[in-house]
Design an enzyme around this catalytic site. Structure first.
Site, PDB file in Angstrom:
ATOM      1  CG  ASP A  31      -7.222   3.844   2.445  1.00 13.77           C
ATOM      2  OD1 ASP A  31      -8.206   3.509   1.737  1.00 13.77           O
ATOM      3  OD2 ASP A  31      -7.111   4.972   2.951  1.00 13.77           O
TER       4      ASP A  31
ATOM      5  CE  LYS B  99      -1.924   1.764   3.678  1.00 11.11           C
ATOM      6  NZ  LYS B  99      -2.653   1.849   4.934  1.00 11.11           N
TER       7      LYS B  99
END
Ligand code: SF4
Length: 259
Positions: free
Chosen positions: A148, A130
């Site tokens: 997220d 991420k």
């Protein structure tokens, strides 16, 4: 949208693109909410943002970035001093270790520079997939999708994918949009999740995506109740965009910190 007949792949792609266009109009101010001026600063800010709001990170980083300017500065940091500077972001002992280890790895393996490839970034301490995508998209201009918690919740509410694993979600959503749009799409989805489509009580009655969203009704649909749930400095504009009187948005919602 109607849910009586199963949606075809083409139908879903078209709806996804419409959602993308609506988000572009809804959040013209979407951007990476972590303040930074280079890849190293963004990597550091992203590490600090774990379990912490971006606003809090942005309060801490000006002093931090002025004191630590290079990977070598982090590699040779005095632990106590660094801990004290980043303490307000929480989990500061672990984060201090990550920053020192990151600085050391960058110096040992990449001449002190943050690399611009996903495969290299994910080998660095404190940098997961991420974070790597955030860095690629915002510091290197390489399109990246950032899955997220907000992104995950919203694409599932929109039924754009049934995947639950972040890497699979990244690929499934990536297939629905042109690659060049990935980074801004991620910002816009996260903006929508922070300001409108909250985890608890999404503002469905004040949402520009209502007609495209199979989860419409998860939160209040009555305009007055929904307007109270909007957040952030553009909360009044968001209400006006769906024809709600902006005065129904409470002042504290405009001043509210987005999660
Ligand atoms: S209609 Fe409701 S559930 Fe759907 S995107 Fe908007 S706020 Fe979220």
């Amino acid at each position: 949208m109607t849910t009586s007949t199963p949606e075809t792949d083409l139908g879903r792609t078209r709806r996804a693109r419409r959602i993308g266009r609506a988000l572009t109009e809804t959040h013209p101010d979407a951007h990476c909410e972590l303040d930074h001026s280079n890849a190293l600063e963004l990597a550091v800010a992203t590490i600090l943002s774990a379990q912490c709001t971006d606003k809090k990170v942005n309060e801490v980083t000006p002093k931090l970035f002025a004191r630590y300017r290079s990977a070598a500065d982090y590699a040779g940091a005095d632990r106590t001093e660094l801990e004290e500077l980043i303490r307000p972001t929480g989990f500061y002992r672990n984060k201090t270790s990550s920053l020192i280890n990151l600085g050391q790895a960058l110096c040992e393996r990449y001449d002190g520079e943050v690399p611009g490839k996903l495969a290299d970034l994910v080998t660095l301490p404190g940098i997961g997939r991420k974070t790597a995508n955030v860095i690629l998209g915002n510091a290197f201009g390489v399109p990246g999708i950032t899955v997220d918690t907000h992104f995950q919740r919203l694409v599932q509410r929109w039924r754009l994918t049934t995947e639950t694993d972040p890497v699979k979600i990244e690929h499934a959503i990536g297939a629905l949009y042109p690659k060049r749009d990935w980074t801004m799409l991620s910002h816009r989805i996260i903006f929508h999740g922070r300001r409108v489509c909250h985890a608890r009580k999404p503002a469905c009655g004040a949402c520009t995506l209502a007609k495209l969203c199979p989860s419409y009704g998860t939160g209040p649909t009555e305009p007055g109740a929904a307007a109270k749930l909007l957040k952030g400095p553009r909360a009044r504009d968001l209400a006006a965009a769906v024809g709600i009187d902006p005065d129904l948005v409470p002042q504290q919602a405009v001043a509210a910190e987005v999660p």
